[in-house]
Motif scaffolding. Structure first.
Motif, PDB file in Angstrom:
ATOM      1  N   TYR A   1     -63.403  36.599  13.926  1.00 25.66           N
ATOM      2  CA  TYR A   1     -63.398  37.857  14.686  1.00 25.66           C
ATOM      3  C   TYR A   1     -62.396  38.825  14.091  1.00 25.66           C
ATOM      4  CZ  TYR A   1     -66.479  37.041  18.684  1.00 25.66           C
ATOM      5  OH  TYR A   1     -67.568  36.857  19.477  1.00 25.66           O
ATOM      6  N   ASP A   2     -61.201  38.280  13.785  1.00 27.86           N
ATOM      7  CA  ASP A   2     -60.140  39.143  13.248  1.00 27.86           C
ATOM      8  C   ASP A   2     -60.554  39.810  11.945  1.00 27.86           C
ATOM      9  OD1 ASP A   2     -58.613  38.533  15.365  1.00 27.86           O
ATOM     10  OD2 ASP A   2     -57.367  37.031  14.347  1.00 27.86           O
ATOM     11  N   LYS A   3     -61.287  39.061  11.142  1.00 27.16           N
ATOM     12  CA  LYS A   3     -61.656  39.607   9.831  1.00 27.16           C
ATOM     13  C   LYS A   3     -62.929  40.454   9.890  1.00 27.16           C
ATOM     14  CE  LYS A   3     -58.663  37.489   7.028  1.00 27.16           C
ATOM     15  NZ  LYS A   3     -57.805  38.104   6.034  1.00 27.16           N
ATOM     16  N   GLY A   4     -63.507  40.536  11.088  1.00 29.31           N
ATOM     17  CA  GLY A   4     -64.690  41.380  11.221  1.00 29.31           C
ATOM     18  C   GLY A   4     -65.997  40.721  10.796  1.00 29.31           C
ATOM     19  N   PHE A   5     -65.980  39.382  10.665  1.00 32.01           N
ATOM     20  CA  PHE A   5     -67.244  38.698  10.371  1.00 32.01           C
ATOM     21  C   PHE A   5     -68.032  38.450  11.649  1.00 32.01           C
ATOM     22  CE2 PHE A   5     -64.566  37.067   6.770  1.00 32.01           C
ATOM     23  CZ  PHE A   5     -65.187  37.847   5.802  1.00 32.01           C
ATOM     24  N   LEU A   6     -67.317  38.543  12.769  1.00 31.81           N
ATOM     25  CA  LEU A   6     -67.965  38.416  14.070  1.00 31.81           C
ATOM     26  C   LEU A   6     -67.619  39.660  14.865  1.00 31.81           C
ATOM     27  CD1 LEU A   6     -67.214  34.718  15.083  1.00 31.81           C
ATOM     28  CD2 LEU A   6     -69.465  35.681  14.625  1.00 31.81           C
ATOM     29  N   GLY A   7     -68.449  39.947  15.863  1.00 31.69           N
ATOM     30  CA  GLY A   7     -68.175  41.116  16.691  1.00 31.69           C
ATOM     31  C   GLY A   7     -69.167  42.227  16.399  1.00 31.69           C
ATOM     32  N   GLU A   8     -68.720  43.453  16.590  1.00 29.82           N
ATOM     33  CA  GLU A   8     -69.641  44.570  16.410  1.00 29.82           C
ATOM     34  C   GLU A   8     -69.657  45.064  14.965  1.00 29.82           C
ATOM     35  OE1 GLU A   8     -68.727  47.516  19.344  1.00 29.82           O
ATOM     36  OE2 GLU A   8     -69.107  46.088  20.954  1.00 29.82           O
ATOM     37  N   ASP A   9     -70.787  45.541  14.563  1.00 27.55           N
ATOM     38  CA  ASP A   9     -70.961  46.187  13.263  1.00 27.55           C
ATOM     39  C   ASP A   9     -70.339  45.359  12.138  1.00 27.55           C
ATOM     40  OD1 ASP A   9     -71.651  47.983  11.373  1.00 27.55           O
ATOM     41  OD2 ASP A   9     -70.056  49.427  11.838  1.00 27.55           O
TER      42      ASP A   9
ATOM     43  N   HIS B   1     -65.711  27.143   8.867  1.00 29.99           N
ATOM     44  CA  HIS B   1     -66.159  28.493   8.533  1.00 29.99           C
ATOM     45  C   HIS B   1     -67.573  28.517   7.966  1.00 29.99           C
ATOM     46  CE1 HIS B   1     -62.910  31.072   9.656  1.00 29.99           C
ATOM     47  NE2 HIS B   1     -62.022  30.215   9.159  1.00 29.99           N
ATOM     48  N   ALA B   2     -67.947  27.453   7.257  1.00 30.35           N
ATOM     49  CA  ALA B   2     -69.302  27.426   6.728  1.00 30.35           C
ATOM     50  C   ALA B   2     -70.310  27.390   7.875  1.00 30.35           C
ATOM     51  CB  ALA B   2     -69.491  26.227   5.816  1.00 30.35           C
ATOM     52  N   LEU B   3     -69.926  26.676   8.943  1.00 25.44           N
ATOM     53  CA  LEU B   3     -70.808  26.628  10.116  1.00 25.44           C
ATOM     54  C   LEU B   3     -70.931  28.013  10.747  1.00 25.44           C
ATOM     55  CD1 LEU B   3     -72.407  25.270  12.340  1.00 25.44           C
ATOM     56  CD2 LEU B   3     -70.260  24.593  13.413  1.00 25.44           C
ATOM     57  N   ILE B   4     -69.781  28.671  10.890  1.00 24.95           N
ATOM     58  CA  ILE B   4     -69.806  30.010  11.495  1.00 24.95           C
ATOM     59  C   ILE B   4     -70.625  30.962  10.616  1.00 24.95           C
ATOM     60  CG2 ILE B   4     -68.364  31.984  12.128  1.00 24.95           C
ATOM     61  CD1 ILE B   4     -66.134  29.891  12.746  1.00 24.95           C
ATOM     62  N   GLU B   5     -70.414  30.869   9.329  1.00 22.50           N
ATOM     63  CA  GLU B   5     -71.159  31.735   8.420  1.00 22.50           C
ATOM     64  C   GLU B   5     -72.657  31.463   8.526  1.00 22.50           C
ATOM     65  OE1 GLU B   5     -69.899  31.547   4.336  1.00 22.50           O
ATOM     66  OE2 GLU B   5     -71.167  33.230   3.743  1.00 22.50           O
ATOM     67  N   GLY B   6     -73.008  30.183   8.580  1.00 22.47           N
ATOM     68  CA  GLY B   6     -74.425  29.815   8.721  1.00 22.47           C
ATOM     69  C   GLY B   6     -75.017  30.375  10.000  1.00 22.47           C
ATOM     70  N   MET B   7     -74.231  30.340  11.059  1.00 24.70           N
ATOM     71  CA  MET B   7     -74.740  30.857  12.339  1.00 24.70           C
ATOM     72  C   MET B   7     -74.951  32.367  12.286  1.00 24.70           C
ATOM     73  SD  MET B   7     -73.343  28.884  15.615  1.00 24.70           S
ATOM     74  CE  MET B   7     -74.717  29.476  16.584  1.00 24.70           C
ATOM     75  N   ILE B   8     -74.002  33.065  11.662  1.00 22.69           N
ATOM     76  CA  ILE B   8     -74.163  34.527  11.603  1.00 22.69           C
ATOM     77  C   ILE B   8     -75.417  34.871  10.809  1.00 22.69           C
ATOM     78  CG2 ILE B   8     -73.036  36.719  11.065  1.00 22.69           C
ATOM     79  CD1 ILE B   8     -70.368  35.186  10.974  1.00 22.69           C
ATOM     80  N   ILE B   9     -75.599  34.145   9.699  1.00 22.71           N
ATOM     81  CA  ILE B   9     -76.792  34.425   8.882  1.00 22.71           C
ATOM     82  C   ILE B   9     -78.066  34.129   9.676  1.00 22.71           C
ATOM     83  CG2 ILE B   9     -78.060  33.759   6.807  1.00 22.71           C
ATOM     84  CD1 ILE B   9     -75.325  33.223   5.490  1.00 22.71           C
ATOM     85  N   SER B  10     -78.072  33.009  10.395  1.00 22.47           N
ATOM     86  CA  SER B  10     -79.280  32.668  11.145  1.00 22.47           C
ATOM     87  C   SER B  10     -79.538  33.722  12.217  1.00 22.47           C
ATOM     88  CB  SER B  10     -79.170  31.275  11.759  1.00 22.47           C
ATOM     89  OG  SER B  10     -78.300  31.281  12.866  1.00 22.47           O
ATOM     90  N   ALA B  11     -78.463  34.202  12.858  1.00 25.03           N
ATOM     91  CA  ALA B  11     -78.626  35.218  13.899  1.00 25.03           C
ATOM     92  C   ALA B  11     -79.188  36.501  13.301  1.00 25.03           C
ATOM     93  CB  ALA B  11     -77.288  35.496  14.567  1.00 25.03           C
ATOM     94  N   TYR B  12     -78.649  36.868  12.135  1.00 25.86           N
ATOM     95  CA  TYR B  12     -79.139  38.073  11.464  1.00 25.86           C
ATOM     96  C   TYR B  12     -80.617  37.913  11.112  1.00 25.86           C
ATOM     97  CZ  TYR B  12     -79.776  41.597   7.845  1.00 25.86           C
ATOM     98  OH  TYR B  12     -80.254  42.628   7.113  1.00 25.86           O
ATOM     99  N   ALA B  13     -80.963  36.711  10.640  1.00 31.02           N
ATOM    100  CA  ALA B  13     -82.338  36.482  10.193  1.00 31.02           C
ATOM    101  C   ALA B  13     -83.348  36.583  11.333  1.00 31.02           C
ATOM    102  CB  ALA B  13     -82.438  35.126   9.509  1.00 31.02           C
TER     103      ALA B  13
END
Ligand code: FMN
Ligand code: SF4
Ligand code: SF4
Ligand code: SF4
Ligand code: SF4
Lengths: 505, 583
Positions: free
Chosen positions: A236-244, A195-207
């Motif tokens: 995805y289920d928790k809404g950390f990935l996907g839309e909005d 999950h830390a990897l996924i979180e890091g990726m989302i942050i990098s994508a946002y950045a």
């Protein structure tokens, strides 16, 4: 009877394992049945190695004293007064450089996303989404974080150039190909903290403003990839990935791609080719991936370890991160210790730690009959470091002293391996893994393999041929297309130098 | 910026390679080719740039303000020489009998840098000799892994017949499952043979057979030359692209011993009359549309293999050289008292696909082939060199009558848009019965991938499109399938620029070669007195004496053909894989 020898890092650094081996040897010579145990929790002492014989604590400085202790203390069962120690240091103080769990912060602590969240997971994402992308980039830039995939490029700068690119679409890619022999840190991360990897990726994508991300994982890691797949669907289920995501208006899609198992697919541009569905062969640079990457769009490629550090940095701040490590190389680094090491582990240490500590304190020296002869650092294309140079501090500046940090591989090699064994091993690997795109690497590797094989067949070293090899690798460095051909001089030339100095036979 | 210590100023961004060539500084290349995107892989165009740790490739590096670079420093030369040594290590010493001897980029580089065999010859990892295709021959032992063929087939034709497979020293440009190239989707256009820097892919050589025929045959040997060869053949002898050398070429062919030298342009005029009337018939009948031209055999192969629905829309007219071949073996044979069997027709073409075309079953007439051999422009160049004919100093000679008479409309067949323009010139006058006010149709000229226009012919509006390169063609056909565009008449040429950029033309690294050859073609048209096919007096006479009327019974037999769906034939390639596994 039982002999315990201190095996805490400090004692190991001072040669306690050799003493332990020596006790084993003595018991054989004297036909005395004893149990020799290496005990990391025995504690240690000042000015020698702590040895426990039948409950009595002794300090031995060298083999001579060990022999005396064995004869008098073990065989004759007397107290050896002059070797007795009074003050025993507790084990924790003995370790010189402590592990710093930044990447390893959650290792072994959770099983699913709820567990991760209860440990403070996805808090960094929430914080980042409230910041401006520029601010996120700024924070990473200030932390001085440098890529952990091998090249050590400053991550913040990479993100900044991708952020600046104007494009309808951008991508972030996580390089989890980990094809480097002797490196297994990314695997451990994916197993222990996906999950830390996924979180890091989302942050990098946002950045950088990317809407889609790929995790490119090597095919051989299909077992741990299951873990990652599960984590992605949880996110995805928790809404950390996907839309909005979390109501921020930011969309991000994350997919997993499997590599075909070639080493070169880990090179970032070859990796992009592979995702696009072509054979993994490097592209020329510039244009860099941040300008023209996946499908011609700006793309940020980062290593697993790099990305896992990002949430920690966002939460704790750049200043906190810079407290560890050195000026030029802040923070911690995962080292994968293997080869002839007694203990094959992944450790997380601040940069600037000495090679000696890693080898002895954490890898616990070499096993078997032989003695340590050299260490190959940084991976297959990294340098061979002789035993004499083992006090070098490992950080991104160590290359100036001819020691590569690379992916953090630490491969211990004992004195039973000959020059030709090692050289053939290196060159066979690269001859097999050259992608074949550019002339100097494609044919140069082949030629070197021919030259080394011939020496192996004849069983003797041809010094003229070694000069030829030096010429080949130097021109390969100067004229190859990608980092593979450009770095093979590291192992080859450092090995040849060791041969010349008589440090390897 | 400074190059080799001299200051230069440029105002637009260019690669270092283009810049250097512009100011006359030589930089060696091997994988770079103007017809495809850079690969940056041969590592020959290395330059030393101040501030850069490693050598950089000139073909991929762009010039910058204040850049300082050296193209021939010791460091650069050492690297280039070493890389050449490595290529020599895998390259056989077969120059003496190699198809491209003397026209080989590797040979030139080895010569220029004086690279001896300092490294033992270890052989190439691949020694496939693929002679399956009548159009091209692959002799991969000579391959230097430059990726040009892979990229040409992908980027120009979007067929990707080859892919580099395996890694390192063992890689090579393979077809799917190593199937013989003829059994793949390959259409025989020969673009791969045009770009191959060495002799690893060439046209299928037929010149030796023709040489033997000329030296000891007892048959009447007729030769015809395509519209596009005359503006390119001189390049084989060092002339600038676009040098018009029709007369010298005719003279050279006579010296080679051909009995009659005819002009495929005559066949082109005949094609226009037949195809133009076919189009007029469709216009009057109201379809079927679109009608596609059929004179490019690589395009016909493509239609049959990839877009079978197109075969129903292709013009039934044979290509010009097939028409001329058929007329030569009947009408002309009669005039000289010979039978078709006594005559051999050789076509000099810019094209490799025509070598494949002449073997098509549908084109055989009463058991004889209208054309017996096709030689590429490059092969003709070789024959002339081998025979020691001083091409550049030959006098200008004329084609033989009557199959050597032609118009400007035929001349422009060699360039993309030419067939369309020629057809429009005739169709306009046939439909309206009036004289064309202006013979040039500028709408269809130029080198854009796809050009379309609506032309007013009398009270009718005709929508036409012109496309070259099969990648562009594929895009256009898909648009048609989706109903986004509609045309009455479409001209397709498989090669970039049309036949002037054909796969059998002299190899060239000049980025402007197509434009230069195209200009020469239009110049020929302008110099002609007659510029409309139906005005060709020899054609008029042919109809009067022999064919009677366009689309008549004899025309149908000699000048028209049909097509078939071959889209299933090349799909089953994994059988080659199975075979390999069994053995
Ligand atoms: C031959 C070669 C192999 C590589 N293999 C890997 C790899 O397995 N994993 C990786 O993360 N980076 C690898 N790299 C480095 C990548 O090209 C790239 O620098 C890295 O993924 C960038 O991420 P970072 O900035 O986070 O380190 C390799 C580089 C080369 C030249
Ligand atoms: S250096 Fe080696 S791996 Fe890199 S592009 Fe060239 S051949 Fe491929
Ligand atoms: S390809 Fe060139 S170098 Fe090779 S044999 Fe032919 S002429 Fe000689
Ligand atoms: S002849 Fe044309 S279609 Fe065939 S492989 Fe070569 S480039 Fe591709
Ligand atoms: S066959 Fe010719 S064009 Fe293709 S890779 Fe080999 S040398 Fe290059």
């Amino acid at each position: 009877m039982k002999i315990k020898v201190a095996a805490d890092p400090k004692s190991v650094l001072e040669g306690s394992l050799e003493i332990a081996n020596y006790f084993g040897y003595l018991s054989g010579v004297h036909h005395v049945q004893v149990d020799v145990e290496r005990d990391a929790n025995l504690g240690s002492c000042v000015g020698g190695i702590l040895v426990d014989v039948g409950g009595e604590k002794y300090r031995v400085k060298d083999k001579k004293e060990a022999a005396r202790l064995f004869v008098q203390g073990v065989i004759l069962r007397k107290k050896v007064e002059d070797l007795v120690v009074k003050k025993v240091l507790p084990p924790e103080e003995a370790r010189i450089t402590q592990e710093v769990p930044i990447v390893k912060r959650n290792f072994g602590k959770y099983r699913d996303i709820d567990g991760y969240i209860s440990l403070g997971g996805y808090e960094a994402l929430k914080k980042a989404l409230k910041m401006k992308p520029e601010k996120v980039v700024e924070e990473v830039k200030n932390s001085g974080l440098r890529g952990r995939g091998g090249a050590g490029f400053p991550t913040g700068l990479k993100w900044e150039s991708a952020l600046k690119e104007k494009s309808s679409e951008k991508f972030v890619v996580c390089n989890a190909d980990e094809g480097e022999p002797g490196t297994f840190k990314d695997r451990v991360i994916i197993e222990e903290d996906p999950h830390a990897l996924i979180e890091g990726m989302i942050i990098s994508a946002y950045a950088v403003g990317a809407s889609k991300g790929y995790i490119y994982i090597r095919g051989e890691y299909s077992d741990v990839a299951e873990n990652l797949k599960k984590a992605i669907s949880e996110a995805y289920d928790k809404g950390f990935l996907g839309e909005d995501i979390l109501g921020s208006g930011f969309d991000f899609e994350l997919v997993l791609r499997f590599g075909g198992g070639s080493y070169i697919a880990g090179e970032e541009t070859a990796l992009l080719e592979s995702i696009e569905g072509r054979a993994a062969r490097s592209r020329f640079k510039p244009p860099y991936p941040t300008q023209k990457g996946l499908f011609g769009k700006p793309t940020v490629v980062n290593n697993v370890e790099t990305l896992v550090k990002v949430p920690w940095i966002i939460l704790n701040g750049a200043e906190q991160y810079k407290k560890y490590g050195t000026e030029s190389s802040p923070g911690t680094k995962l080292f994968s210790i293997c080869g002839k090491a007694n203990k094959r582990v992944v450790v997380e240490l601040p940069l600037g730690v000495t090679l000696r500590e890693i080898v002895y304190a954490y890898g616990e020296g070499v096993y078997g009959e032989g003695e340590l002869a050299m260490v190959q650092t940084g991976g297959k294309a990294g340098t061979f470091v002789s035993k004499e140079k083992i006090d070098v501090k490992l950080d991104f500046d160590a290359v100036k002293e001819g020691v590569s940090l690379g992916s953090g591989a630490i491969v211990l090699i004992d004195d039973k391996s000959t020059f030709l064994d090692i050289a053939l091993n290196v060159i066979e690997f690269f001859e097999h893994e050259s992608c074949g795109k550019c002339t100097p690497c494609r044919e140069g590797m082949f030629l070197m393999k021919k030259i080394v094989s011939k020496m192996v067949e004849e069983g003797k070293i041809d010094y003229d041929a070694l000069q030829e090899i030096e010429r080949i690798v130097l021109i390969m460095k100067d004229s190859s297309l990608c980092g593979l051909g450009q770095s093979v001089h590291n192992p080859m030339i450092s090995l040849i130098r060791m041969l010349e100095r008589g440090e390897v036979a | 910026m400074t190059i080799n210590g001299r200051e230069y100023e440029f105002d637009k961004p260019m690669t270092v390679l283009d810049t250097a060539r512009k100011v006359g500084i030589y930089i060696p290349t091997l994988c770079y080719h103007p017809r495809i995107t850079q690969n940056g892989s041969c590592r020959m165009c290395l330059v030393e740039i101040e501030g850069q740790r490693l050598l950089q490739t000139a073909c991929t590096t762009y010039i910058r303000d204040g850049m300082k670079l050296w193209t021939h420093s010791e460091r650069v030369k050492a690297a280039v020489r070493h890389n050449l040594e490595l290529l020599r290590m895998i390259h056989p010493d077969d120059c003496q009998t190699c198809e491209v001897n003397g026209r080989c980029e590797l040979q030139d580089l080895l010569q220029r840098f004086g690279v001896e065999r300092t490294i033992d010859y270890y052989g190439n990892a691949v020694d496939i000799l693929d002679e399956s295709s009548p159009a091209i021959r692959r002799d991969l032992e000579k391959c230097v892994k430059c990726f040009r063929c892979v990229k040409a087939c992908e980027e120009i034709q979007d067929l990707s017949v080859y892919a580099m497979i395996k890694r390192g020293h063992y890689e090579y440009p393979a077809t799917a499952f190593d199937a013989p190239v003829y059994n793949t989707v390959c259409v025989g256009c020969g673009q791969c043979s045009f770009v191959c820097p060495v002799g690893a892919i060439t046209e299928k050589p037929d010149w030796r057979k023709v040489l033997e025929l000329l030296e000891d045959g007892d048959k009447v040997v007729i030769v015809q030359t395509a519209p596009a060869t005359r503006v390119a053949i001189a390049e084989e002898f060092g002339a600038e692209p676009g040098t018009i050398s029709t007369g010298k070429m005719v003279a050279a062919l006579r010296r080679l011993g051909f009995d009659y030298v005819f002009d495929t342009n005559f066949g082109a005029d005949l094609t226009i009359v037949e195809e133009g009337n076919e189009f007029v018939e469709r216009v009057n009948k109201g379809g079927p549309f679109p009608m596609f031209t059929s004179c490019c055999p690589a395009w016909v192969n493509y239609a049959e293999k990839v877009f079978p629905w197109v075969t129903k829309h292709l013009s039934s007219a044979r290509s010009p050289h097939m028409m001329l071949g058929a007329i030569a073996k009947t009408y002309f044979a009669d005039k000289i008292g010979k039978k078709p069997e006594d005559i051999v027709v050789v076509s000099i073409m810019p094209c490799t696909a025509k070598k494949d075309e002449i073997l098509r079953d549908q084109l055989i007439i009463d058991g004889w082939q209208p054309v017996d051999y096709v030689l590429t422009t490059r092969e003709l160049g070789k024959l002339i060199r081998l025979k020691g004919i001083p091409f550049m100093s030959l006098p200008e000679e004329d084609y033989d009558h009557p199959l050597g008479v032609s118009t400007g409309a035929a001349a422009i067949f060699g360039v993309t848009g030419g067939v369309m323009e020629a057809a429009l010139r005739t169709a306009y006058e046939v439909i309206t019965g009036e004289t064309l006010p202006k013979v040039e149709f500028d709408e269809v000229r130029g080198l854009d991938g796809v050009r379309d226009a609506t032309i007013k012919i009398g009270d009718k509006e005709v929508k036409i499109a012109v496309v070259h390169g099969l990648k562009n063609t594929e895009m256009l056909l898909k648009k048609m399938e989706r109903g986004e565009v509609f045309y009455h008449f479409v001209e397709v040429m498989a090669c970039p620029g049309g036949c002037i950029g054909g796969g059998g033309q002299p190899k060239s690294l000049d980025p402007d070669v197509i434009r230069k050859r195209a200009e020469a073609i239009y110049e020929i048209d302008e110099m002609m007195e007659l510029r409309k096919s139906h005005e060709n007096p020899a054609i008029k006479q042919l109809y009067k004496e022999f064919l009677k009327k366009p689309l008549g019974e004899l025309s149908e037999k000699l000048l028209h053909t049909h097509y078939r769906d071959r889209s299933k034939e090349y799909l089953n390639l994994w059988k080659y894989y199975e075979k390999e596994r069994v053995s």
